[in-house]
Design a protein around this motif. Structure first.
Motif, mmCIF file in Angstrom:
data_model
loop_
_atom_site.group_PDB
_atom_site.id
_atom_site.type_symbol
_atom_site.label_atom_id
_atom_site.label_comp_id
_atom_site.label_asym_id
_atom_site.label_seq_id
_atom_site.Cartn_x
_atom_site.Cartn_y
_atom_site.Cartn_z
ATOM 1 N N GLY A 28 0.836 -1.185 0.000
ATOM 2 C CA GLY A 28 0.000 0.000 0.000
ATOM 3 C C GLY A 28 0.873 1.238 0.000
ATOM 4 N N HIS A 108 -4.250 -3.848 -1.004
ATOM 5 C CA HIS A 108 -4.297 -2.408 -0.724
ATOM 6 C C HIS A 108 -4.890 -1.620 -1.890
ATOM 7 N N GLU A 111 -6.970 1.557 -1.092
ATOM 8 C CA GLU A 111 -6.132 2.671 -0.638
ATOM 9 C C GLU A 111 -5.387 3.295 -1.814
#
Length: 199
Positions: A28, A108, A111
């Motif tokens: 991420g 991720h 995000e």
């Protein structure tokens, strides 16, 4: 313009971008550090800072590279010797759905999409403009070869291309990026084909 392999700085920059892409997908954006990127690329942090200001700068470079690859893949698909509907779908698959799948496969992904909106929204906007223009060109050329005047039905190649991407953007906003997006794209491409049917 010289190839990256002919220019050591360009080659190093490309290595950093490719390594950073893997790091962002694995950790991420918020958890990824410059040290992680340096380790992945086997380049020192100071060497990275000679080419990039900070992590956000690297993220933008990763986004730009991915979008350029996406656009190139879509452009190649649009030039293939296939029926228009097949070309449009193939261009979406290579240029958009593969990006969707890559993001979806990352733990991720959500995000990264959010960070993309905050850090690289201008790059995404430019990419969309270029993609829509490419699709519009393909639709316009097909209409011309079939002797169809879209204007007679209050349509245009640009409007059809914009609507296609609007639909996909709406699906993405609702978290529907996989099979649902592909099915909806196929349905709208069928409508485009119908709009191009000679009267």
């Amino acid at each position: 313009m010289k190839e990256a392999k002919d220019n050591p700085e360009d080659a190093r920059r490309t290595r950093i971008i490719e390594g950073a892409r893997s790091v962002f997908l694995a950790y991420g954006y918020s958890r990824a550090t410059m040290d992680d990127i340096a380790r992945a690329v086997e380049i020192s942090r100071p060497a990275i800072y000679l080419l990039f200001r900070n992590k956000a700068d690297i993220f933008r470079a990763v986004t730009r590279a991915m979008l350029e690859q996406s656009h190139q893949a879509a452009r190649e698909a649009l030039q293939e010797d296939l029926r228009l509907g097949e070309r449009l779908f193939e261009a979406l698959d290579r240029g958009l759905f593969r990006l969707f799948r890559l993001i979806e496969e990352s733990p991720h992904g959500e995000e990264l999409v959010d960070v993309n909106h905050n850090i690289a929204s201008d790059l995404v906007a430019d990419w969309r403009t270029s993609m829509v223009a490419g699709f519009a060109d393909a639709i316009r050329e097909e209409a011309g070869s079939r002797g169809v005047r879209l204007e007679d039905n209050a349509l245009s190649a640009e409007a059809l291309a914009e609507m296609l991407f609007d639909i996909l953007e709406g699906l993405k906003a609702h978290g529907l990026c996989g099979t649902q997006a592909a099915q909806s794209a196929r349905q709208f491409i069928t409508l485009i084909e119908l709009a191009l049917a000679p009267r």
